[in-house]
Design an enzyme around this catalytic site. Sequence first.
Site, PDB file in Angstrom:
ATOM      1  N   THR A  14       0.812  -1.223   0.000  1.00 36.24           N
ATOM      2  CA  THR A  14       0.000   0.000   0.000  1.00 36.24           C
ATOM      3  C   THR A  14       0.838   1.263   0.000  1.00 36.24           C
ATOM      4  O   THR A  14       2.032   1.248   0.306  1.00 36.24           O
ATOM      5  CB  THR A  14      -0.932   0.020   1.230  1.00 36.24           C
ATOM      6  OG1 THR A  14      -0.138   0.069   2.414  1.00 36.24           O
ATOM      7  CG2 THR A  14      -1.834  -1.206   1.264  1.00 36.24           C
ATOM      8  N   ASP A  15       0.152   2.350  -0.333  1.00 32.76           N
ATOM      9  CA  ASP A  15       0.781   3.664  -0.248  1.00 32.76           C
ATOM     10  C   ASP A  15       0.522   4.237   1.148  1.00 32.76           C
ATOM     11  O   ASP A  15      -0.014   3.558   2.022  1.00 32.76           O
ATOM     12  CB  ASP A  15       0.262   4.590  -1.361  1.00 32.76           C
ATOM     13  CG  ASP A  15      -1.243   4.834  -1.285  1.00 32.76           C
ATOM     14  OD1 ASP A  15      -1.873   4.577  -0.233  1.00 32.76           O
ATOM     15  OD2 ASP A  15      -1.801   5.291  -2.296  1.00 32.76           O
ATOM     16  N   ALA A  16       0.872   5.486   1.348  1.00 28.89           N
ATOM     17  CA  ALA A  16       0.730   6.108   2.668  1.00 28.89           C
ATOM     18  C   ALA A  16      -0.721   6.177   3.142  1.00 28.89           C
ATOM     19  O   ALA A  16      -0.984   6.242   4.334  1.00 28.89           O
ATOM     20  CB  ALA A  16       1.341   7.508   2.649  1.00 28.89           C
ATOM     21  N   ILE A  19      -3.890   2.378   0.573  1.00 27.62           N
ATOM     22  CA  ILE A  19      -4.494   1.892  -0.675  1.00 27.62           C
ATOM     23  C   ILE A  19      -3.411   1.184  -1.487  1.00 27.62           C
ATOM     24  O   ILE A  19      -2.261   1.634  -1.520  1.00 27.62           O
ATOM     25  CB  ILE A  19      -5.085   3.073  -1.464  1.00 27.62           C
ATOM     26  CG1 ILE A  19      -6.102   3.750  -0.594  1.00 27.62           C
ATOM     27  CG2 ILE A  19      -5.552   2.656  -2.840  1.00 27.62           C
ATOM     28  CD1 ILE A  19      -7.319   4.277  -1.190  1.00 27.62           C
TER      29      ILE A  19
END
Length: 133
Positions: A14-16, A19
């Site tokens: 995931t990103d920050a 997601i």
Amino acid sequence: MKHRFSVRVYYEDTDAGGIVYYANYLKFMERARTEWLRDLGYEQDRLMEQSVAFVVKRVEMNNHAPARFNQLLSIESQIVELKGASMTFRQEIKDLQGQRLVSADIKIACVDPTVMKPRKLPATLLGDLSSGL
């Protein structure tokens, strides 16, 4: 014939914002194709010993909805075109409720890894893949 493979979204995917980072969907789909081959009785390391390898030639991917950290996803794979030295997969990633999150058409070429030139799919593999169409 559709093949199904499940994958869980880990933090590293995931990103920050929690997601799934878009490029990781391609990794999930790669795993699903590898597991399909394995389920058919083909290990890619054994194929490479026979000078058979696969490379991605083209990807067309659409993102429909986000996947999030810790979600369990289902990847459905289906061959929509099979030629002597290539195949095109249609793959969809869905959540457990069946919502389509990502769809992609991915063209895979068969190559001889020693020279990185196209080669025909082995007849037995071609036959096993054809039987599922």
